[in-house]
Scaffold this motif. Structure first.
Motif, short mmCIF file in Angstrom:
data_model
loop_
_atom_site.label_atom_id
_atom_site.label_comp_id
_atom_site.label_asym_id
_atom_site.label_seq_id
_atom_site.Cartn_x
_atom_site.Cartn_y
_atom_site.Cartn_z
N ALA A 14 -2.34 -5.89 1.97
CA ALA A 14 -1.95 -6.09 0.58
C ALA A 14 -0.45 -6.34 0.45
O ALA A 14 -0.02 -7.18 -0.35
CB ALA A 14 -2.35 -4.86 -0.25
N GLU A 35 7.96 -0.97 6.48
CA GLU A 35 6.73 -0.83 7.27
C GLU A 35 7.11 -0.38 8.68
O GLU A 35 7.87 -1.07 9.36
CB GLU A 35 5.99 -2.19 7.33
N VAL A 78 8.12 5.09 4.90
CA VAL A 78 8.51 5.59 3.57
C VAL A 78 8.27 7.10 3.56
O VAL A 78 7.22 7.57 4.00
CB VAL A 78 7.67 4.91 2.46
N LYS A 167 -23.08 -1.09 8.21
CA LYS A 167 -22.95 -2.33 8.99
C LYS A 167 -23.04 -2.00 10.48
O LYS A 167 -23.69 -2.69 11.25
CB LYS A 167 -21.61 -3.01 8.74
N ASP A 293 -5.67 -0.26 -0.90
CA ASP A 293 -6.39 1.00 -0.75
C ASP A 293 -5.63 2.21 -1.30
O ASP A 293 -6.21 3.27 -1.46
CB ASP A 293 -6.71 1.26 0.73
N ALA A 304 -11.03 -7.98 0.56
CA ALA A 304 -11.32 -9.00 -0.45
C ALA A 304 -10.68 -8.62 -1.78
O ALA A 304 -10.14 -9.48 -2.49
CB ALA A 304 -12.83 -9.14 -0.60
P1 FAD Z 1 -3.80 -1.49 5.09
O1 FAD Z 1 -4.16 -2.87 5.50
O2 FAD Z 1 -4.43 -0.35 5.78
O3 FAD Z 1 -2.22 -1.41 5.19
C1 FAD Z 1 -1.48 -0.25 4.88
C2 FAD Z 1 -0.12 -0.43 5.52
O4 FAD Z 1 0.74 0.60 5.04
C3 FAD Z 1 -0.16 -0.30 7.04
O5 FAD Z 1 0.52 -1.39 7.62
C4 FAD Z 1 0.54 1.02 7.31
O6 FAD Z 1 1.23 1.03 8.55
C5 FAD Z 1 1.49 1.09 6.13
N1 FAD Z 1 1.91 2.46 5.82
C6 FAD Z 1 1.17 3.59 5.78
N2 FAD Z 1 1.95 4.65 5.51
C7 FAD Z 1 3.21 4.15 5.36
C8 FAD Z 1 4.46 4.75 5.07
N3 FAD Z 1 4.61 6.07 4.88
N4 FAD Z 1 5.54 3.93 4.97
C9 FAD Z 1 5.44 2.59 5.14
N5 FAD Z 1 4.28 1.97 5.43
C10 FAD Z 1 3.18 2.76 5.54
N6 FAD Z 1 -12.66 -5.20 3.71
C11 FAD Z 1 -13.35 -6.31 3.36
O7 FAD Z 1 -13.01 -6.95 2.38
N7 FAD Z 1 -14.42 -6.74 4.07
C12 FAD Z 1 -14.85 -6.09 5.17
O8 FAD Z 1 -15.81 -6.51 5.80
C13 FAD Z 1 -14.16 -4.92 5.57
N8 FAD Z 1 -14.56 -4.22 6.65
C14 FAD Z 1 -13.86 -3.13 7.07
C15 FAD Z 1 -14.28 -2.48 8.21
C16 FAD Z 1 -13.57 -1.39 8.69
C17 FAD Z 1 -14.06 -0.69 9.92
C18 FAD Z 1 -12.38 -0.97 8.02
C19 FAD Z 1 -11.58 0.18 8.57
C20 FAD Z 1 -11.98 -1.62 6.87
C21 FAD Z 1 -12.71 -2.70 6.38
N9 FAD Z 1 -12.33 -3.38 5.20
C22 FAD Z 1 -13.04 -4.50 4.80
C23 FAD Z 1 -11.29 -2.81 4.32
C24 FAD Z 1 -9.93 -3.49 4.44
O9 FAD Z 1 -9.53 -3.57 5.77
C25 FAD Z 1 -8.91 -2.70 3.62
O10 FAD Z 1 -9.41 -2.52 2.32
C26 FAD Z 1 -7.57 -3.42 3.56
O11 FAD Z 1 -7.00 -3.47 4.84
C27 FAD Z 1 -6.63 -2.76 2.57
O12 FAD Z 1 -5.35 -3.27 2.67
P2 FAD Z 1 -4.06 -2.35 2.38
O13 FAD Z 1 -2.88 -3.22 2.55
O14 FAD Z 1 -4.26 -1.60 1.12
O15 FAD Z 1 -4.10 -1.26 3.54
#
Ligand code: FAD
Length: 404
Positions: A14, A35, A78, A167, A293, A304
């Motif tokens: 995201a 990050e 962070v 899945k 998330d 998505a």
């Molecule tokens: P993330 O991609 O997890 O990124 C969070 C980031 O924040 C990371 O880089 C982390 O290092 C960083 N962070 C954490 N704490 C700190 C901190 N204190 N300071 C700075 N940075 C920090 N989604 C789909 O749409 N379709 C699918 O089929 C699907 N399958 C999945 C299967 C599995 C097994 C998993 C685990 C997930 C799946 N997902 C799927 C979900 C999807 O991967 C997540 O919803 C998505 O990655 C969310 O993005 P995000 O950026 O919120 O979190």
């Protein structure tokens, strides 16, 4: 102390997508991403690694390679938010101020909540597709197992990719069916919830596979404890504790809000950054936006969803900077490609209130049925969309395509 016009906390799916989207609209804007990780993961690929479809290396790239050009990368964790003073704190003793903050730090996998789990993960037949390093072990176990009992677990909601626990189960069953050993393996699904999938329209297609594979469904059954060496799992149910022996155990861990967000004034009571579900603007701090998330929006927590949220966060962050009304409006879109067998997917796509939001007309992909077209989309198209469109802010390419 430094200052950047936009600070983005978290460079996951995201965070990077939002930075790229902002820069696509306003080239050269001063953005910093905080990050700590060296690696960036395409987590939706981990289900496919566990199913023997992708190699784990295909789901990771160096973080440096996904940082949009011109962004300042503060490579640190962070440690706190100070929105009263429009500042973010990071390790070690760093502090950065902003005009607009975007929080995108993901959620937390709470492995430790299941007694005995952490010490046996990756051994004794205990695995999880929720970790990059363990997804290959899932596939190894699937190949090794010829008889006995396989357990698949699902914790309380909210979790990221609510379909991922099942899945893993369907892809395992599909392989065992292909090898002619499924009849010798007892497969059980232990789900904390009361239904197979939260949006009822997709349940009939999933139930066909539950019956075909002979899966024993256990609702209201929550994994609490694992004894790896003894190969026993313990579940809390309304009838008390249930003990099950296993040969293979696939665990989806309980999930929580990001701990730094949860400990800050940005959080709601559940530990998620409290934002408006349509504008993604924080309800108390208008210069703060959150998505992915770590946010409180009641959509399915998926990649998505993050892909649809990123342009909304970008448009609204820019509007805030310019003192204009917020225009971006997120409809709750999320998607879950349910891999029901090797070669077929039930492509769930829905928004707030469980409203179906299919990308394609039914004659291309009917999401309520298992289709080959959806499998092709997931395996051959969506990873490329992720790396080359979503993370690059090329929304004309990413927008019309569902799933992730
Ligand atoms: P993330 O991609 O997890 O990124 C969070 C980031 O924040 C990371 O880089 C982390 O290092 C960083 N962070 C954490 N704490 C700190 C901190 N204190 N300071 C700075 N940075 C920090 N989604 C789909 O749409 N379709 C699918 O089929 C699907 N399958 C999945 C299967 C599995 C097994 C998993 C685990 C997930 C799946 N997902 C799927 C979900 C999807 O991967 C997540 O919803 C998505 O990655 C969310 O993005 P995000 O950026 O919120 O979190």
């Amino acid at each position: 102390q430094s200052h950047h016009t936009v600070v983005i906390a978290g460079g996951g799916s995201a965070g990077i997508a939002t930075a790229a989207s902002i820069l696509g609209r306003h080239p050269g804007l001063d953005i910093a991403i905080i990050e700590p990780a060296d690696e960036h993961y395409y987590q939706p690929g981990w289900t496919m690694v566990g199913g023997g479809v992708f190699e784990k290396d295909e789901t990771v790239r160096p973080e440096a390679s996904v940082m949009p050009k011109g962004v300042t990368w503060l490579k640190a964790e962070v440690t706190g938010f100070d929105p009263e003073n429009k500042a973010v704190e990071y390790a070690d003793n760093g502090r950065v101020t902003y005009d607009v903050l975007v929080v995108a730090m993901g959620n937390r996998l709470a492995w430790e909540e299941i007694v005995g789990l952490e010490e046996t993960l990756g051994r004794n037949g205990v695995t999880s597709n929720y970790r990059y390093d363990l997804a290959p072990y899932t596939w190894q176990l699937v190949q090794q197992t010829r008889e006995g009992r396989a357990l698949f677990t699902q914790p309380p909601m909210p979790i990221k990719c609510a379909g991922a626990p099942q899945k893993a189960m369907y892809l395992s069953c599909s392989e065992w069916e292909k090898r002619g050993v499924l009849g010798d393996i007892e497969v059980e699904f232990h789900n904390n919830g009361a239904v197979l999938f939260g949006v009822a329209d997709y349940v009939p297609a999933l139930m066909e596979y539950v019956e075909r594979y002979g899966i024993d469904l256990n609702f209201g059954s929550t994994l609490t404890r694992v004894d790896g060496p003894a190969k026993k799992a313990y579940f809390a149910t309304e009838n008390g504790e249930v003990e099950r022996e296993f040969d293979m155990l696939h665990v989806c861990p309980p999930q929580k809000g990001n701990p730094i967000v949860a400990a800050s004034v940005l959080a709601n009571d559940a530990g998620y950054a409290e934002v408006d579900q349509h504008t993604l603007q924080h309800v108390r701090y208008p210069d703060v936006f959150a998505l992915g998330d770590c946010g409180s929006t009641p959509n399915a927590k998926t990649m998505a969803a993050a892909r649809k949220q990123a342009p909304v966060a970008a448009v609204n962050a820019l509007a805030r900077l310019e003192g204009k009304p917020l225009k971006g409006n997120y409809d709750g879109y999320g998607s879950c490609p349910l891999t029901v067998e090797r070669g077929k997917i039930v492509l769930a796509e829905f928004g707030y209130g469980g409203k179906l939001l299919p990308t394609f007309p039914k004659w291309v992909i009917d999401g309520t049925k298992a289709t080959r077209a959806a499998w092709t989309l997931k395996v051959d198209v969506l990873p490329g969309i992720y790396w080359h469109a979503m993370l690059k802010g090329r929304e004309w390419m990413a927008r019309p395509i569902g799933g992730a």
